[in-house]
Design a protein around this motif. Structure first.
Motif, PDB file in Angstrom:
ATOM      1  N   THR A 118      -3.212   0.627  -3.426  1.00 25.78           N
ATOM      2  CA  THR A 118      -2.164  -0.350  -3.692  1.00 25.78           C
ATOM      3  C   THR A 118      -1.184   0.212  -4.711  1.00 25.78           C
ATOM      4  O   THR A 118      -1.523   0.986  -5.587  1.00 25.78           O
ATOM      5  CB  THR A 118      -2.733  -1.684  -4.215  1.00 25.78           C
ATOM      6  N   THR A 119       0.047  -0.229  -4.530  1.00 32.06           N
ATOM      7  CA  THR A 119       1.121   0.271  -5.380  1.00 32.06           C
ATOM      8  C   THR A 119       2.236  -0.776  -5.406  1.00 32.06           C
ATOM      9  O   THR A 119       2.057  -1.883  -4.928  1.00 32.06           O
ATOM     10  CB  THR A 119       1.629   1.620  -4.843  1.00 32.06           C
TER      11      THR A 119
ATOM     12  N   ARG B 166       7.644   5.183   1.450  1.00 29.27           N
ATOM     13  CA  ARG B 166       7.578   4.394   0.212  1.00 29.27           C
ATOM     14  C   ARG B 166       6.886   3.080   0.550  1.00 29.27           C
ATOM     15  O   ARG B 166       6.812   2.689   1.737  1.00 29.27           O
ATOM     16  CB  ARG B 166       8.984   4.144  -0.336  1.00 29.27           C
ATOM     17  N   ALA B 167       6.436   2.385  -0.488  1.00 33.62           N
ATOM     18  CA  ALA B 167       5.753   1.119  -0.245  1.00 33.62           C
ATOM     19  C   ALA B 167       6.757   0.070   0.189  1.00 33.62           C
ATOM     20  O   ALA B 167       7.917   0.095  -0.213  1.00 33.62           O
ATOM     21  CB  ALA B 167       5.040   0.667  -1.522  1.00 33.62           C
TER      22      ALA B 167
ATOM     23  N   THR C  59       0.839  -1.199   0.000  1.00 31.05           N
ATOM     24  CA  THR C  59       0.000   0.000   0.000  1.00 31.05           C
ATOM     25  C   THR C  59       0.870   1.244   0.000  1.00 31.05           C
ATOM     26  O   THR C  59       1.982   1.244   0.520  1.00 31.05           O
ATOM     27  CB  THR C  59      -0.927   0.045   1.237  1.00 31.05           C
ATOM     28  N   GLU C  60       0.298   2.275  -0.612  1.00 30.12           N
ATOM     29  CA  GLU C  60       0.975   3.578  -0.629  1.00 30.12           C
ATOM     30  C   GLU C  60       1.073   4.092   0.803  1.00 30.12           C
ATOM     31  O   GLU C  60       0.095   4.055   1.539  1.00 30.12           O
ATOM     32  CB  GLU C  60       0.112   4.523  -1.476  1.00 30.12           C
TER      33      GLU C  60
ATOM     34  N   SER D 124       0.836   6.475   3.823  1.00 37.02           N
ATOM     35  CA  SER D 124      -0.055   7.624   3.985  1.00 37.02           C
ATOM     36  C   SER D 124       0.239   8.230   5.351  1.00 37.02           C
ATOM     37  O   SER D 124      -0.271   7.789   6.358  1.00 37.02           O
ATOM     38  CB  SER D 124      -1.508   7.136   3.861  1.00 37.02           C
TER      39      SER D 124
ATOM     40  N   THR E 232       6.540  -1.624  -4.731  1.00 37.00           N
ATOM     41  CA  THR E 232       7.719  -1.162  -3.984  1.00 37.00           C
ATOM     42  C   THR E 232       8.733  -0.617  -4.990  1.00 37.00           C
ATOM     43  O   THR E 232       8.686  -0.973  -6.167  1.00 37.00           O
ATOM     44  CB  THR E 232       8.366  -2.313  -3.202  1.00 37.00           C
TER      45      THR E 232
ATOM     46  N   HIS F 230      12.953   9.710   0.101  1.00 36.91           N
ATOM     47  CA  HIS F 230      11.821   8.840   0.425  1.00 36.91           C
ATOM     48  C   HIS F 230      12.308   7.533   1.052  1.00 36.91           C
ATOM     49  O   HIS F 230      11.722   7.025   2.004  1.00 36.91           O
ATOM     50  CB  HIS F 230      10.996   8.528  -0.830  1.00 36.91           C
TER      51      HIS F 230
END
Lengths: 335, 437
Positions: free
Chosen positions: A162-163, A197-198, A149-150, A152, A165, A191
């Motif tokens: 969802t994203t 980051r994911a 997941t992104e 947040s 890595t 980041h």
């Protein structure tokens, strides 16, 4: 009067030495757990309540399984030595925040019962329990275990997006695309440093992990031998072979800061039980971890290789221990 | 120079402050002394007195029965009342002569010989041999043996061991402050006997007063090459091999002796005893004993007659505290816990350490080895105590042998640092009894 007293008194008789340092297995385990706190806080900050829930569930079920096993086998209950707590914590840090509740429970079961207790308990396990727990989950529930997941920050968005890595993007879409997504190199590194980051709950914030590692160095719970050779080897290979435009065009910093490298090198590969005892053997162990990680990342099917690299090197620890014996005082002329 | 270190070792709290400032005082004369006829490594002595015989202080009561042996003398004047068998600190039965003190303090003939340095090496050796001097640091190896190296092993260096690295013990420390010139003279005698021109005194740097005191004494004695070395404080700095390594940079090979690297080491207390024997003909009948520890009311450094019961010393130091649970002959790292205070002080008793519950870790339940490697880092001999302990625990004693079991001298560093509280030294000792070297 005193004489009477002295003669009737019975004394403890035991073999020397009669004093001990106040170091203990429990103190080591709890200190390592405490050193992970910054990374846990960052994980919770970026991945929200679900991350906290997964971590807590891992810890509770790991300690519970340890307790249950020891109780059933009528062994001494040693859960307050912190080792099951630490295993649960590390397992949780190695999970994506989005996992459903049975994932932490199943992983803990595999880590504590199968990997640790069935091999004889603390000190006898060949593999790092938390990593076997994760490996089991990854091959059994590949979709759930790669549902990233992104991040947040500070619980802003409840519904996670969802994203992929950074390493996933690198594998699937290449380096140029990765830089494009993050804007520029500097932005990407920042980041990766802060953890925005994911990735798995506890692996994303390199700074927080380094802070914890510094504490472990300060307390001399870990030495440079494994982490430095691990990261150094990986960086070297990333630089030489990791680029698109021929040899020596790779981005070592990206590889060091992404994936589970920081968490793995400082906190998982350094596990006393599953790494070699001799410093010289540890150097070889670290080099092996770094090499295998990069082999998997660059040539393998998985975007990330830290977990399998450490597990494979765990197999070699007993062998390395046999090969690297200490140098006996005065034994100069020996072959 | 410039070595001053060895690999490994530990830093336990030295606790020397309890007794470091207490001057050496003589104990009140004991009503009777129990003198074991084996107070040294080597063959036990043969008794040469009979029951009811009147004897003088310093009179021979046990005759040496071999080259590696040391005669035993009476520490009081009085009457032999019995010859009995008592257990020594190792638990072995030893023939001992009990002498009732007549408090007259009548010496056998003592003769001051201020020209002792003019004696020939053989004459000096004869005096040292007859005085029954043994290594007073605790190993009790007859001094004469170290002073008689075989011809094929030349010696070029003599080291006086003033490290006293065991926590609590301050006897050598006090001796170095109170009798520095005697120790230097003792060193000179040893150097003369061995024909050596390099003398060193090794002292840990947590004892600046002792270093200063000996440095002053060295300045006063001209024309001889003696160097006082300040060594980094780290247990076991006083172990012979570590001391030699730190001072000369030489490593004594496994199973070899210091003389194999051309070095002879004597303890500071032994040097003092050698001086007294050579100058005055005084046999070894008393020694400095530190009585210390959290479990004793008034820690002291006492000059004690050999054979004085330990209970006598304890009383002299105000008795045991309520919470005393362990009495150790020697220091807490390598000393022997004793069951009874009736045991006598012997030539090797460097101290009596009384510990309370606080310092004692109950180790009935120890944990499995987690392979942290702390013991490997701490071992001054470069062994792998973790492997030795695991092999011994499992009964694979031959496996322990492959890990150089017999190079362990049981300093206890491994056991001290073990976070799983494993009784590593205990397991190593067990293995040593189960296989042949």
């Amino acid at each position: 009067m005193d004489k009477e007293n002295n003669h009737s008194k019975s004394f403890i008789v035991s073999v020397s030495p009669h004093i001990r340092s106040d170091e203990s297995t429990g103190r080591i385990m709890w200190s390592v757990s405490a050193s992970l706190l910054p990374a846990v806080i960052m994980g919770a900050y970026y991945f929200g309540p679900r991350a906290i829930f997964a971590l807590a569930l891992c810890i509770v079920s790991s300690v519970f399984f340890e307790f249950l096993y020891l109780k059933i086998l009528k062994k001494d209950i040693t859960i307050n030595d912190g080792s099951a707590f630490l295993t649960g914590l590390l397992l949780g840090m190695n999970l994506p925040a989005s996992v459903p509740f049975y994932i932490p429970v199943a992983g803990s079961f595999f880590a504590i019962i199968i990997t640790k207790q069935l091999f004889g308990g603390l000190g006898y396990n060949i593999f790092n329990p938390a990593l076997i727990g994760r490996a089991f989950l990854l091959v059994s529930f590949p979709k759930l275990m790669t549902a990233w997941t992104e991040p947040s920050p500070a619980f802003i968005k409840i519904d996670a997006i969802t994203t992929a890595t950074p390493l996933g993007i690198l594998k699937e879409e290449g380096y140029t695309k990765l830089i494009e997504i993050f804007g520029d190199k500097a932005n990407l590194y920042s980041h990766l440093l802060y953890g925005n980051r994911a990735g798995c709950i506890g692996e994303t914030s390199a700074i927080a992990l380094l802070l914890g590692a510094a504490f472990l160095f300060y307390r001399r719970y870990i030495t440079w031998h494994i982490p430095l050779t691990f990261i150094g080897t990986a960086a070297l290979i990333a630089w030489i072979f990791g680029g698109n435009s021929g040899l020596f065009s790779g981005d070592p910093l990206l590889h060091i800061l992404s994936g589970g490298m920081m968490l793995g090198a400082f906190f998982m590969a350094t596990d006393y039980v599953t790494s070699p005892s001799m410093k010289s053997g540890q150097v070889l162990f670290g080099i092996g971890c770094g090499f295998l990680t990069m082999l998997i990342r660059l040539k393998g099917g998985y975007p990330e290789g830290v977990m399998f690299a450490i597990l494979i090197m765990n197999c070699f620890s007993p062998l390395i221990d046999r090969g690297f014996k200490s140098k006996i005082f005065g034994a100069v002329k020996k072959k | 120079m410039g070595f001053l270190v060895f690999k490994g070792g530990i830093h336990p709290a030295d606790k020397k402050e309890l007794s470091a400032d207490k001057k050496i005082t003589e104990t009140i004369k004991p009503p009777k002394v129990i003198i074991p006829l084996s107070q040294h490594i080597g063959a036990p002595c043969k008794p040469v007195v009979t029951i009811n015989q009147e004897i003088k202080k310093g009179e021979l009561i046990g005759e040496a029965t071999g080259f590696v042996s040391a005669p035993v003398h009476s520490s009081v004047s009085g009457k032999v009342i019995s010859i009995i068998e008592i257990p020594n600190i190792m638990g072995r039965m030893v023939t001992s002569v009990v002498v009732e003190n007549d408090f007259k303090d009548e010496w056998t003939l003592l003769k001051d010989n201020p020209d002792y340095m003019k004696l020939s090496p053989d004459e000096i050796k004869e005096k040292i041999k007859n005085a029954g001097i043994v290594g007073m640091g605790g190993a009790t190896f007859p001094a004469i043996v170290k002073l008689s190296p075989p011809k094929e092993k030349p010696i070029d260096t003599v080291i006086i061991n003033g490290s006293e690295c065991e926590p609590y013990l301050t006897g050598d420390y006090r001796l170095m402050i109170e009798k520095p010139s005697e120790i230097i003279e003792g060193l000179k005698i040893i150097m003369k006997v061995l024909g050596v021109s390099n003398g060193f005194i090794g002292i840990e740097d947590n004892k600046p007063l002792a270093i200063e005191s000996l440095k002053k004494a060295v300045i006063n004695s001209e024309g001889i090459n003696i160097k006082v070395c300040s060594l980094r404080t780290r247990y076991p700095q006083g172990a012979e091999k570590m001391l030699i390594k730190a001072i000369t940079g030489r490593e004594v090979p496994p199973r070899a002796l210091p003389m194999d690297v051309k070095v002879v080491v004597h303890n500071a207390g032994t040097a003092n005893a050698i001086y007294e024997a050579v100058r005055f003909g005084k046999p070894l009948i008393d020694r400095v004993v530190t009585v210390s520890g959290e479990g004793i009311r008034e820690p002291k450094n006492l000059l004690v007659k050999i054979g004085t019961p330990i209970s006598h010393l304890i009383e002299e130091c105000g008795g045991l505290k309520e919470n005393a649970v362990k009495v150790i002959s020697g220091g807490p790292m390598m000393g022997f816990a004793i069951a009874s205070l009736d045991m006598p002080v012997t030539k090797g008793t460097s101290g009596i350490t009384v510990l309370t519950e606080k310092e004692i870790v109950h180790t009935e339940k120890f944990r499995p080895c987690i392979k942290c490697g702390r013991c490997i880092d701490a071992c001054p001999m470069g062994l792998m105590p973790s492997m030795l302990s695991v092999y011994s625990e499992r009964g694979f004693f031959e496996g322990a042998k492959e890990y150089n079991l017999f190079d362990c001298f049981e300093c206890g560093c491994c056991t001290y640092v073990c976070p799983s509280k494993r009784p590593i030294v205990h397991l190593i000792r067990l293995a040593k009894t189960q296989v042949k070297p």
